[in-house]
Design a protein around this motif. Structure first.
Motif, PDB file in Angstrom:
ATOM      1  N   MET A   1     -12.331 -18.547 -42.015  1.00 24.28           N
ATOM      2  CA  MET A   1     -13.409 -19.469 -42.345  1.00 24.28           C
ATOM      3  C   MET A   1     -14.535 -19.378 -41.324  1.00 24.28           C
ATOM      4  O   MET A   1     -14.308 -19.533 -40.120  1.00 24.28           O
ATOM      5  CB  MET A   1     -12.889 -20.912 -42.382  1.00 24.28           C
TER       6      MET A   1
ATOM      7  N   SER B   1     -17.490 -25.593 -50.826  1.00 28.06           N
ATOM      8  CA  SER B   1     -16.647 -26.555 -51.547  1.00 28.06           C
ATOM      9  C   SER B   1     -15.664 -27.218 -50.589  1.00 28.06           C
ATOM     10  O   SER B   1     -15.470 -28.441 -50.620  1.00 28.06           O
ATOM     11  CB  SER B   1     -15.895 -25.860 -52.681  1.00 28.06           C
TER      12      SER B   1
ATOM     13  N   HIS C   1     -19.546 -18.515 -46.566  1.00 27.57           N
ATOM     14  CA  HIS C   1     -19.087 -19.877 -46.313  1.00 27.57           C
ATOM     15  C   HIS C   1     -18.375 -20.446 -47.539  1.00 27.57           C
ATOM     16  O   HIS C   1     -18.662 -20.063 -48.672  1.00 27.57           O
ATOM     17  CB  HIS C   1     -20.263 -20.778 -45.935  1.00 27.57           C
ATOM     18  N   ASP C   2     -17.481 -21.395 -47.290  1.00 26.29           N
ATOM     19  CA  ASP C   2     -16.812 -22.118 -48.372  1.00 26.29           C
ATOM     20  C   ASP C   2     -17.401 -23.526 -48.418  1.00 26.29           C
ATOM     21  O   ASP C   2     -16.886 -24.458 -47.789  1.00 26.29           O
ATOM     22  CB  ASP C   2     -15.301 -22.149 -48.130  1.00 26.29           C
TER      23      ASP C   2
ATOM     24  N   ALA D   1      -9.345 -25.410 -48.484  1.00 26.02           N
ATOM     25  CA  ALA D   1      -9.812 -24.246 -49.243  1.00 26.02           C
ATOM     26  C   ALA D   1      -8.802 -23.847 -50.313  1.00 26.02           C
ATOM     27  O   ALA D   1      -7.590 -24.004 -50.145  1.00 26.02           O
ATOM     28  CB  ALA D   1     -10.065 -23.067 -48.304  1.00 26.02           C
TER      29      ALA D   1
END
Length: 381
Positions: free
Chosen positions: A304, A359, A356-357, A298
């Motif tokens: 997370m 990537s 949410h991440d 991240a």
């Protein structure tokens, strides 16, 4: 003053003397003009009011009427038929090979970071340790209600499958899956994992027809009975303590109070049309450790919360010898692309979410694919 038998009339040059009724016709042109303007003003104000109402109703109609009109189903045209055929041939070749025991775990072990995603108990069992974090990364404050829920679930093991070598596929909800005609291939896997209310009914050609494990949370559980057909296990992913109470209610058929239902962000189903032995609770350690690994990918360090998609992939690494994925990959460079293989949401909807991440998840998935630990059937990674 002029006096005529009982009638007195002052001269016109005297002040404050009312005119006789007959004198009204002798108003000056200026006075008549002002009266006409006054009438036009009031008529104009009435017309403006009517026009405002018409415009207001027109605006409401323009906003509300389209919401009740049928929305045309978008057509996925990203891949050519040659690319689709190549993916089908690749999938068929993979299935024609002998299953390689322990393959995915061995490939993950060659990577420095994702090794933290291995050897995690999959489902909660009686006596599961208390976690120091609240849901969804732990069970802090929910221990008693978890114990009650587990009493209603007779089985907590992994679904049955070949003991020597298991092939698994995690079917994501991505629009990239549409039009690939991989359904018959997906149905050949030993364990098929799906998430939330991603439909099977009506999408068998692309998504397959069987489900071994479906990860859900209350607001994301399928509402159509057909989606539970050919399903072996439904597993709850706990995002809040109320989710566990909902699961207990859905299994025991004891309804939740109206007050409890108010705290869901959308309407939830009252019962799961499966037997209690077909219901599980996902071990939150999977979410926690997945989140820890994602931190390394991240740009910003924060707590997370993994998506159910990446969570399902990590689940598969615990129970499968070979892991494949289909319908994964967010094409954020094309905001007009389909987000899901069903429905009408577009890719730009992902930019609005902040939980949410995706990537970081994409980087992790690409690393797993590059190492050969995971096979990408739809080629979006």
């Amino acid at each position: 003053m002029v006096t005529l038998k009982h009638l007195s009339v002052k001269d016109n040059d005297e002040d404050s003397v009312p005119l006789l009724p007959e004198a009204s016709s002798s108003e000056s042109p200026t006075t008549q003009h002002h009266r006409a303007e006054s009438r036009e003003f009031f008529l104009s104000r009435r017309n403006n009011f009517i026009l405002s109402i018409v415009l207001l109703l027109s605006c409401y109609s323009a906003l509300l009427v389209p919401a009740y009109l049928p929305t045309p189903e978008p057509i996925w045209t990203n891949d050519s038929s040659a690319e689709t055929l190549a993916l089908q041939n690749q999938s068929a070749a993979l299935l024609s090979q002998s299953c390689r025991s322990g393959w995915s775990v061995e490939r993950v072990m060659t990577l420095p970071t994702p090794t933290g995603l291995l050897k995690i108990p999959v489902f909660l069992e009686n006596g599961t340790q208390d976690w120091a974090l609240p849901p969804p990364l732990g069970l802090q404050g929910s221990e008693e209600i978890v114990a009650q829920a587990l009493k209603a679930l007779p089985y907590t093991g992994v679904p049955t499958g070949p003991e020597t070598c298991r092939r698994c596929v995690v079917v994501g909800s991505g629009g990239i899956l549409r039009g690939k005609n991989l359904g018959p291939h997906i149905d050949q896997y030993n364990i098929i994992i799906r998430v939330n209310d991603a439909p099977v009914f009506g999408f068998e050609r692309d998504a397959g027809s069987r489900t071994t494990i479906r990860l859900i949370y209350p607001e994301g559980a399928p509402s159509l009975l057909q989606e539970y057909e050919n399903t072996e296990v439904v597993a709850l992913v706990v995002f809040k303590s109320l989710d566990i109470a909902w699961l207990t209610s859905a299994v025991t058929k004891v309804p939740l109070s109206w007050w409890s239902k108010l705290w869901f962000w959308r309407e939830v189903i009252d019962t799961i049309p499966l037997q209690p032995e077909n219901v599980r609770i996902l071990n939150p350690e999977i979410m926690y450790r997945t989140g820890q690994v994602l931190q390394t990918y991240a740009e910003k360090q924060r707590k997370m919360v993994p998506t159910l998609g990446i969570t399902a992939v990590v689940l598969a690494l615990q129970v499968c010898d070979e892991v494949s994925i289909a319908g994964f990959g967010y094409d954020l460079q094309h905001p007009g692309a389909m987000l899901h293989y069903y429905g009408s949401l577009r890719m730009d909807a992902m930019r609005a979410q902040v939980v949410h991440d995706v990537s970081a998840e994409t980087i992790l998935l690409r690393e797993l694919v590059k190492a050969g630990a995971v096979q990408d059937l739809t080629g979006a990674l």
